[in-house]
Design a protein around this motif. Structure first.
Motif, mmCIF file in Angstrom:
data_model
loop_
_atom_site.group_PDB
_atom_site.id
_atom_site.type_symbol
_atom_site.label_atom_id
_atom_site.label_comp_id
_atom_site.label_asym_id
_atom_site.label_seq_id
_atom_site.Cartn_x
_atom_site.Cartn_y
_atom_site.Cartn_z
ATOM 1 N N ALA A 1 -67.731 54.635 6.914
ATOM 2 C CA ALA A 1 -68.341 55.189 5.700
ATOM 3 C C ALA A 1 -69.852 55.263 5.843
ATOM 4 C CB ALA A 1 -67.966 54.330 4.491
ATOM 5 N N ALA A 2 -70.444 54.197 6.369
ATOM 6 C CA ALA A 2 -71.890 54.180 6.536
ATOM 7 C C ALA A 2 -72.325 55.211 7.574
ATOM 8 C CB ALA A 2 -72.356 52.785 6.944
ATOM 9 N N MET A 3 -71.545 55.336 8.655
ATOM 10 C CA MET A 3 -71.902 56.291 9.696
ATOM 11 C C MET A 3 -71.775 57.720 9.191
ATOM 12 S SD MET A 3 -72.916 54.479 12.228
ATOM 13 C CE MET A 3 -72.771 55.292 13.790
ATOM 14 N N ASP A 4 -70.790 57.961 8.341
ATOM 15 C CA ASP A 4 -70.660 59.282 7.739
ATOM 16 C C ASP A 4 -71.891 59.598 6.890
ATOM 17 O OD1 ASP A 4 -68.236 59.732 8.909
ATOM 18 O OD2 ASP A 4 -67.045 59.224 7.135
ATOM 19 N N TYR A 5 -72.390 58.591 6.207
ATOM 20 C CA TYR A 5 -73.598 58.772 5.399
ATOM 21 C C TYR A 5 -74.777 59.161 6.291
ATOM 22 C CZ TYR A 5 -77.720 57.587 2.653
ATOM 23 O OH TYR A 5 -78.935 57.632 2.028
ATOM 24 N N PHE A 6 -74.873 58.501 7.460
ATOM 25 C CA PHE A 6 -75.953 58.815 8.395
ATOM 26 C C PHE A 6 -75.731 60.168 9.069
ATOM 27 C CE2 PHE A 6 -77.407 54.627 7.802
ATOM 28 C CZ PHE A 6 -78.623 54.475 8.434
ATOM 29 N N GLY A 7 -74.488 60.652 9.023
ATOM 30 C CA GLY A 7 -74.190 61.931 9.638
ATOM 31 C C GLY A 7 -74.134 61.873 11.150
ATOM 32 N N VAL A 8 -73.708 60.738 11.685
ATOM 33 C CA VAL A 8 -73.662 60.571 13.135
ATOM 34 C C VAL A 8 -72.300 60.039 13.544
ATOM 35 C CG1 VAL A 8 -76.138 60.257 13.446
ATOM 36 C CG2 VAL A 8 -74.726 58.294 12.903
ATOM 37 N N SER A 9 -72.033 60.122 14.840
ATOM 38 C CA SER A 9 -70.722 59.729 15.347
ATOM 39 C C SER A 9 -70.579 58.220 15.357
ATOM 40 C CB SER A 9 -70.524 60.257 16.766
ATOM 41 O OG SER A 9 -71.421 59.605 17.644
ATOM 42 N N CYS A 10 -69.343 57.768 15.342
ATOM 43 C CA CYS A 10 -69.083 56.329 15.326
ATOM 44 C C CYS A 10 -67.825 56.027 16.133
ATOM 45 C CB CYS A 10 -68.895 55.866 13.885
ATOM 46 S SG CYS A 10 -68.376 54.160 13.726
ATOM 47 N N GLU A 11 -67.917 55.050 17.001
ATOM 48 C CA GLU A 11 -66.739 54.530 17.690
ATOM 49 C C GLU A 11 -66.848 53.018 17.693
ATOM 50 O OE1 GLU A 11 -65.318 56.208 21.198
ATOM 51 O OE2 GLU A 11 -66.306 58.121 20.933
ATOM 52 N N ARG A 12 -65.725 52.348 17.750
ATOM 53 C CA ARG A 12 -65.782 50.889 17.766
ATOM 54 C C ARG A 12 -66.380 50.402 19.077
ATOM 55 N NH1 ARG A 12 -64.187 48.701 13.417
ATOM 56 N NH2 ARG A 12 -62.739 49.775 12.061
ATOM 57 N N HIS B 1 -83.237 58.380 13.255
ATOM 58 C CA HIS B 1 -82.707 57.154 12.675
ATOM 59 C C HIS B 1 -83.381 55.943 13.297
ATOM 60 C CE1 HIS B 1 -79.564 59.456 10.668
ATOM 61 N NE2 HIS B 1 -79.425 60.116 11.797
ATOM 62 N N ASN B 2 -83.574 54.923 12.476
ATOM 63 C CA ASN B 2 -84.105 53.669 12.981
ATOM 64 C C ASN B 2 -83.115 53.100 13.994
ATOM 65 O OD1 ASN B 2 -84.325 50.651 13.034
ATOM 66 N ND2 ASN B 2 -86.083 51.106 11.741
ATOM 67 N N PRO B 3 -83.557 52.792 15.211
ATOM 68 C CA PRO B 3 -82.613 52.349 16.253
ATOM 69 C C PRO B 3 -81.769 51.148 15.848
ATOM 70 C CG PRO B 3 -84.734 52.873 17.229
ATOM 71 C CD PRO B 3 -84.919 52.934 15.747
ATOM 72 N N ARG B 4 -82.397 50.137 15.289
ATOM 73 C CA ARG B 4 -81.639 48.919 14.987
ATOM 74 C C ARG B 4 -80.584 49.170 13.924
ATOM 75 N NH1 ARG B 4 -84.967 43.448 14.488
ATOM 76 N NH2 ARG B 4 -85.898 44.495 16.294
ATOM 77 N N ASP B 5 -80.916 49.956 12.901
ATOM 78 C CA ASP B 5 -79.942 50.272 11.859
ATOM 79 C C ASP B 5 -78.743 51.002 12.453
ATOM 80 O OD1 ASP B 5 -81.646 49.139 10.027
ATOM 81 O OD2 ASP B 5 -82.420 51.055 9.270
ATOM 82 N N TYR B 6 -79.032 51.988 13.307
ATOM 83 C CA TYR B 6 -77.951 52.765 13.914
ATOM 84 C C TYR B 6 -77.072 51.877 14.797
ATOM 85 C CZ TYR B 6 -75.426 56.012 16.860
ATOM 86 O OH TYR B 6 -74.428 56.656 17.536
ATOM 87 N N PHE B 7 -77.693 51.045 15.630
ATOM 88 C CA PHE B 7 -76.933 50.204 16.554
ATOM 89 C C PHE B 7 -76.008 49.238 15.807
ATOM 90 C CE2 PHE B 7 -80.617 50.641 19.772
ATOM 91 C CZ PHE B 7 -80.055 51.804 20.283
ATOM 92 N N GLU B 8 -76.495 48.665 14.734
ATOM 93 C CA GLU B 8 -75.667 47.721 13.991
ATOM 94 C C GLU B 8 -74.461 48.415 13.371
ATOM 95 O OE1 GLU B 8 -78.158 45.573 11.286
ATOM 96 O OE2 GLU B 8 -79.066 44.366 12.889
ATOM 97 N N LEU B 9 -74.679 49.611 12.826
ATOM 98 C CA LEU B 9 -73.561 50.362 12.257
ATOM 99 C C LEU B 9 -72.570 50.771 13.339
ATOM 100 C CD1 LEU B 9 -75.457 52.644 9.733
ATOM 101 C CD2 LEU B 9 -73.955 50.735 9.174
ATOM 102 N N LEU B 10 -73.086 51.144 14.492
ATOM 103 C CA LEU B 10 -72.232 51.552 15.599
ATOM 104 C C LEU B 10 -71.309 50.424 16.011
ATOM 105 C CD1 LEU B 10 -71.631 53.759 17.776
ATOM 106 C CD2 LEU B 10 -73.382 52.656 19.172
ATOM 107 N N LEU B 11 -71.851 49.224 16.138
ATOM 108 C CA LEU B 11 -71.060 48.083 16.579
ATOM 109 C C LEU B 11 -70.091 47.599 15.517
ATOM 110 C CD1 LEU B 11 -73.774 46.078 18.535
ATOM 111 C CD2 LEU B 11 -71.931 47.466 19.464
ATOM 112 N N GLU B 12 -70.476 47.764 14.258
ATOM 113 C CA GLU B 12 -69.580 47.360 13.179
ATOM 114 C C GLU B 12 -68.430 48.338 12.995
ATOM 115 O OE1 GLU B 12 -72.135 47.049 9.838
ATOM 116 O OE2 GLU B 12 -73.122 45.223 10.555
ATOM 117 N N GLY B 13 -68.595 49.546 13.516
ATOM 118 C CA GLY B 13 -67.562 50.564 13.305
ATOM 119 C C GLY B 13 -67.447 50.933 11.837
ATOM 120 N N ASN B 14 -68.567 50.913 11.134
ATOM 121 C CA ASN B 14 -68.591 51.176 9.701
ATOM 122 C C ASN B 14 -68.543 52.687 9.463
ATOM 123 O OD1 ASN B 14 -69.270 51.533 6.997
ATOM 124 N ND2 ASN B 14 -70.533 49.686 6.959
#
Length: 198
Positions: free
Chosen positions: A122-133, A107-120
């Motif tokens: 649905a988007a994280m599920d699409y990426f297939g990776v873990s997410c925490e606020r 995954h592109n680092p910046r895309d992943y980091f932004e989604l991680l911080l947003e706690g998004n």
């Protein structure tokens, strides 16, 4: 719409983990790269030289980031270095020039980091990776050995693999350069504040 800059109260803990470093000066350069981006938690797993952080050439290469070296911790296993983290990011070349690897999604680092911080979620599920606020994130950023990168078993311990979009025909980065780029993307995602220490 401008994204709100995250306040110091919710900034995540960030640990940079270097695996099996072979060249001492790379540790000093990585420490400098971390400090320029406002990070200071460095962990080394089985470095070739167990006294690497006190070597004069390494201190010189750190160019002022001496406290990062002084506070660095050395571990005998990745499991030990990961203790206390809850979001684990490996790093590597999406196109390995030197050997065939098991197929993985990078995954592109910046895309992943932004989604991680947003706690998004649905988007994280699409990426297939873990997410925490952001308030709960204790992030580990893992960098493999200069010679071989991360091993398959080490990648298996990660929630996500991050890949810097380099030239597919010549994608190998110096260890400290990779640390610098990932640290920069994480800093940008965090909003570019002055410091991200504890």
């Amino acid at each position: 719409q401008k994204r709100e800059i995250i306040t110091m109260k919710v900034l995540p803990t960030t640990r940079f983990i270097l695996l099996n470093t072979q060249h001492n000066e790379n540790v000093g350069a990585a420490a400098r790269a971390m400090k320029t981006m406002g990070f200071d938690e460095l962990a080394l797993v089985s470095p070739r030289d167990k006294k690497v952080c006190s070597r004069e050439k390494v201190i010189q290469r750190a160019s002022g980031a001496v406290e990062v070296l002084r506070n660095a911790k050395i571990y005998s296993s990745l499991d030990q270095a990961l203790d206390g983290t809850n979001v684990i990011c490996g790093t590597g070349m999406p196109n390995d020039m030197y050997r065939k690897r098991a197929e993985r999604k990078y995954h592109n680092p910046r895309d992943y980091f932004e989604l991680l911080l947003e706690g998004n979620t649905a988007a994280m599920d699409y990426f297939g990776v873990s997410c925490e606020r952001a308030v709960n994130v204790r992030l580990a950023l893992i960098f493999g050995s200069e010679r071989t990168g991360m091993e398959e078993s080490e990648m298996d311990q990660c929630h996500v693999m991050l890949g810097i979009p380099t030239n597919p025909e010549f994608g190998s980065l110096n260890l400290a350069a990779a640390v610098q780029l990932i640290a920069y993307d994480w800093r940008v995602a965090l909003g570019g504040s002055a410091s991200y220490g504890p």
